[in-house]
Design a protein around this motif. Structure first.
Motif, short mmCIF file in Angstrom:
data_model
loop_
_atom_site.label_atom_id
_atom_site.label_comp_id
_atom_site.label_asym_id
_atom_site.label_seq_id
_atom_site.Cartn_x
_atom_site.Cartn_y
_atom_site.Cartn_z
N LEU A 135 -26.42 -0.35 26.41
CA LEU A 135 -26.71 -0.63 25.09
C LEU A 135 -27.06 0.34 24.39
CD1 LEU A 135 -28.77 -3.92 26.15
CD2 LEU A 135 -26.49 -3.66 24.80
N GLN A 136 -28.04 1.50 24.97
CA GLN A 136 -28.32 2.34 24.03
C GLN A 136 -27.14 3.16 23.63
OE1 GLN A 136 -30.95 5.02 26.62
NE2 GLN A 136 -32.63 3.44 26.59
N ILE A 137 -26.21 3.42 24.47
CA ILE A 137 -25.03 4.15 24.04
C ILE A 137 -24.15 3.16 22.89
CG2 ILE A 137 -22.55 5.13 24.63
CD1 ILE A 137 -23.95 5.37 27.67
N VAL A 138 -23.85 2.10 23.16
CA VAL A 138 -23.21 1.32 21.82
C VAL A 138 -23.88 0.99 20.67
CG1 VAL A 138 -21.45 0.53 23.73
CG2 VAL A 138 -23.53 -1.02 23.06
N GLU A 139 -25.25 1.11 20.78
CA GLU A 139 -26.12 0.64 19.91
C GLU A 139 -26.54 1.97 18.76
OE1 GLU A 139 -29.04 -1.79 21.24
OE2 GLU A 139 -27.88 -3.82 21.06
N LYS A 140 -26.19 3.07 19.25
CA LYS A 140 -26.87 4.30 18.94
C LYS A 140 -26.28 4.43 17.49
CE LYS A 140 -27.03 7.81 21.82
NZ LYS A 140 -26.66 8.74 22.69
N ASN A 141 -27.35 4.79 16.63
CA ASN A 141 -26.95 5.09 14.95
C ASN A 141 -26.42 6.52 14.88
OD1 ASN A 141 -27.65 2.27 14.29
ND2 ASN A 141 -29.95 3.01 14.04
#
Length: 142
Positions: A135-141
């Motif tokens: 999730l951190q990877i795909v939601e990273k701005n």
């Protein structure tokens, strides 16, 4: 909602690895194979994706459409460019080297009830860590 391409009676859960038709059960799969109508699709198939170690798999590559069909009621779809970031993450690669995590993922993948298997897996801190990392990877701005 889709129906099984073999029996036309149930919601399909699976796809034939050869011709990609949808079917709902093992008996429908066996019926499909026994009818000798299984033909690979005529459309061009993209080259197989590399796994995290850089090797190419022998199985048919899955597509984003296989996972997130247009007619599914998913409101949170991740763009393909973001999904590709998962394969480039060293942190994710390090997590996936853990044999216990690999076994957890296999158990989810082979489970009859994926939802139940996911609920069980999410009780494991290591699996939660994997989910959080993804999730951190795909939601990273950017």
């Amino acid at each position: 909602m889709q129906i099984c391409n073999v029996c036309s009676g149930e919601t399909p859960k699976y796809r034939c690895p050869a011709c990609r038709i949808r079917y709902c059960s093992l008996s429908c799969y066996k019926t499909h194979k026994a009818n000798d109508t299984c033909q690979p699709p005529k459309q061009s198939v993209p080259p197989p994706a590399q796994d995290l170690n850089g090797a190419y798999g022998n199985e048919d590559p899955w597509t984003v459409e296989d996972v997130l069909d247009d007619d599914d009621d998913h409101t949170d779809k991740v763009p393909l460019q973001r999904l590709r970031l998962l394969g480039k993450s060293e942190e994710l690669r390090a997590l996936l080297r853990n044999p216990h995590l690999c076994q957890l993922m296999r158990s989810v993948d082979t489970a009859e009830s994926k939802a139940d298997a996911m609920k069980t897996a999410m009780q494991e801190p290591l699996f939660v860590e994997l989910s959080d990392q993804c999730l951190q990877i795909v939601e990273k701005n950017d």
